[in-house]
Design a protein around this motif. Sequence first.
Motif, short mmCIF file in Angstrom:
data_model
loop_
_atom_site.label_atom_id
_atom_site.label_comp_id
_atom_site.label_asym_id
_atom_site.label_seq_id
_atom_site.Cartn_x
_atom_site.Cartn_y
_atom_site.Cartn_z
N LEU A 19 0.80 -1.22 0.00
CA LEU A 19 0.00 0.00 0.00
C LEU A 19 0.83 1.27 0.00
O LEU A 19 0.41 2.29 -0.55
N THR A 20 1.99 1.23 0.63
CA THR A 20 2.77 2.46 0.80
C THR A 20 4.16 2.39 0.20
O THR A 20 4.86 3.41 0.14
N GLY A 21 4.61 1.20 -0.21
CA GLY A 21 5.94 1.05 -0.75
C GLY A 21 7.00 0.80 0.29
O GLY A 21 8.18 0.65 -0.03
N SER A 22 6.61 0.73 1.57
CA SER A 22 7.58 0.50 2.64
C SER A 22 6.95 -0.34 3.74
O SER A 22 5.76 -0.18 4.06
N GLU A 23 7.76 -1.24 4.32
CA GLU A 23 7.28 -2.06 5.44
C GLU A 23 7.30 -1.29 6.75
O GLU A 23 6.59 -1.65 7.69
N SER A 24 8.11 -0.25 6.85
CA SER A 24 8.31 0.44 8.12
C SER A 24 7.13 1.36 8.43
O SER A 24 6.40 1.80 7.55
N LEU A 25 6.97 1.65 9.71
CA LEU A 25 5.90 2.53 10.17
C LEU A 25 6.41 3.33 11.36
O LEU A 25 6.91 2.77 12.33
N SER A 26 6.33 4.65 11.28
CA SER A 26 6.75 5.52 12.38
C SER A 26 5.51 6.06 13.08
O SER A 26 4.56 6.51 12.43
N VAL A 27 5.50 6.00 14.40
CA VAL A 27 4.37 6.49 15.19
C VAL A 27 4.82 7.70 15.99
O VAL A 27 5.80 7.64 16.74
N GLU A 79 -5.06 13.73 0.69
CA GLU A 79 -5.37 14.11 -0.68
C GLU A 79 -4.20 13.83 -1.61
O GLU A 79 -4.39 13.38 -2.76
N LEU A 80 -2.99 14.07 -1.13
CA LEU A 80 -1.80 13.79 -1.94
C LEU A 80 -1.72 12.31 -2.29
O LEU A 80 -1.38 11.94 -3.41
N ARG A 81 -2.04 11.46 -1.32
CA ARG A 81 -2.00 10.02 -1.59
C ARG A 81 -3.13 9.62 -2.53
O ARG A 81 -2.94 8.83 -3.45
N ALA A 82 -4.33 10.17 -2.31
CA ALA A 82 -5.48 9.81 -3.14
C ALA A 82 -5.28 10.18 -4.60
O ALA A 82 -5.78 9.50 -5.50
N THR A 83 -4.54 11.26 -4.85
CA THR A 83 -4.31 11.71 -6.22
C THR A 83 -3.07 11.08 -6.84
O THR A 83 -2.72 11.38 -8.00
N GLY A 84 -2.37 10.23 -6.07
CA GLY A 84 -1.19 9.56 -6.60
C GLY A 84 0.09 10.37 -6.50
O GLY A 84 1.13 9.95 -7.03
N ALA A 85 0.04 11.53 -5.83
CA ALA A 85 1.24 12.36 -5.71
C ALA A 85 2.26 11.74 -4.77
O ALA A 85 3.45 12.05 -4.84
N THR A 86 1.81 10.85 -3.88
CA THR A 86 2.71 10.15 -2.98
C THR A 86 2.08 8.83 -2.58
O THR A 86 0.86 8.67 -2.66
N ALA A 321 -10.24 5.90 -0.25
CA ALA A 321 -9.83 7.21 -0.76
C ALA A 321 -9.08 7.10 -2.08
O ALA A 321 -8.87 8.10 -2.76
N GLU A 322 -8.67 5.87 -2.46
CA GLU A 322 -7.91 5.69 -3.67
C GLU A 322 -8.79 5.96 -4.90
O GLU A 322 -9.84 5.34 -5.07
N SER A 323 -8.39 6.90 -5.72
CA SER A 323 -9.19 7.26 -6.88
C SER A 323 -9.29 6.13 -7.90
O SER A 323 -10.22 6.05 -8.68
N SER A 324 -8.30 5.21 -7.89
CA SER A 324 -8.27 4.13 -8.88
C SER A 324 -9.05 2.89 -8.40
O SER A 324 -9.20 1.94 -9.14
N LEU A 325 -9.55 2.92 -7.15
CA LEU A 325 -10.23 1.77 -6.60
C LEU A 325 -11.74 1.91 -6.83
O LEU A 325 -12.37 2.82 -6.30
N ALA A 326 -12.31 1.03 -7.61
CA ALA A 326 -13.75 1.08 -7.91
C ALA A 326 -14.40 -0.17 -7.32
O ALA A 326 -14.33 -1.25 -7.92
N CYS A 327 -14.97 -0.04 -6.14
CA CYS A 327 -15.60 -1.18 -5.47
C CYS A 327 -17.12 -1.02 -5.51
O CYS A 327 -17.63 0.08 -5.34
#
Length: 328
Positions: A19-27, A79-86, A321-327
């Motif tokens: 989903l994010t390109g990385s296994e790591s997660l910072s809290v 919004e940046l993630r939903a539009t594919g900017a990141t 929120a993913e614009s490419s996901l049509a469920c």
Amino acid sequence: MIDSSNPESAVYRLSRKNLTGSESLSVVSIYVGWRGRSLPWILDYATFWGRKAAAERVGEGDLREFLGRLNSLYREKRELRATGATRHFFGLTSFGHSFGGQVLFRSVAYEIENELLTRAAKNGASRSSSNQVTDLLGFGDLVVLVNPAFEALQFERIWRLSAALEFGPQQNPIMLVVSSAGDVPRQVLFPIGRNLDALFLRPDFRPGQRALWTQALGEYEQFRTHSIDLTSSSSPLIPRFDPRLYVDNPCAIANLDLTNLPSIAGVRLTPTEQHRINNPFLIAHASTSVVLDHSKVFEETLRKFLNDYIAIAQGKRMLTAESSLACK
């Protein structure tokens, strides 16, 4: 700390990488403190009125602005993630306990109410499937209130506005309230304090309003949507939600009804008669095996349940929120 030897942890890491390109997660944790206790021992109960009034003032002051700015940052990153900017994931979950729940609720309720008003005006009173609400945002990913010390009347407006809407399967949870069956201060002392207020202030109650005014949210039974208990006494902490079912099928979790899950971390979230499918506001009454009393809110059972529920809720919000996901 993630146990790398745990197969389930490996699945979560794989899901994060997909989903994010990385296994790591910072809290990152932000603790907002205010002066709650002001007198020692049993005398502290005499500060009920002053501390409650202070909690309301704090929630309407600079904290509301601070949380509003934090939520704006969250929505910008979303919004940046939903539009594919990141591909980076930015989540936001807020917690409030006791009078801290009053502070948090007071800070976020106004924005939630306005959003509900806007959707009600847009959709009208229609409950047809074409008018189902699926994109009510709320504050951050999820607001969690544990044993909140404020009257149910403060939640009544949100309850009434949300009852006029029909929510679709991709609607995300917005608020989770967890109240302990062993919470004596909120079950006994809170109503005493509020009834003394009624005695001196003499408010003009509408029919049925006195109970809303004197009972804490979670103790007012008409608002309860769920009960929470262990799924079995022999294996209370064995997770039964299997994320592997959703790794290759994101629409399965995007359409998952998070108001009616059979088990998360050995805890069952059981709907009551007041429950409505996909309702984003969950008012849950927990057994003492999950939340012992008013103050013991960091026990392993509740912590594991909240960890898993928030993770699933964040995953669903990300996917919807993913614009490419049509469920469908």
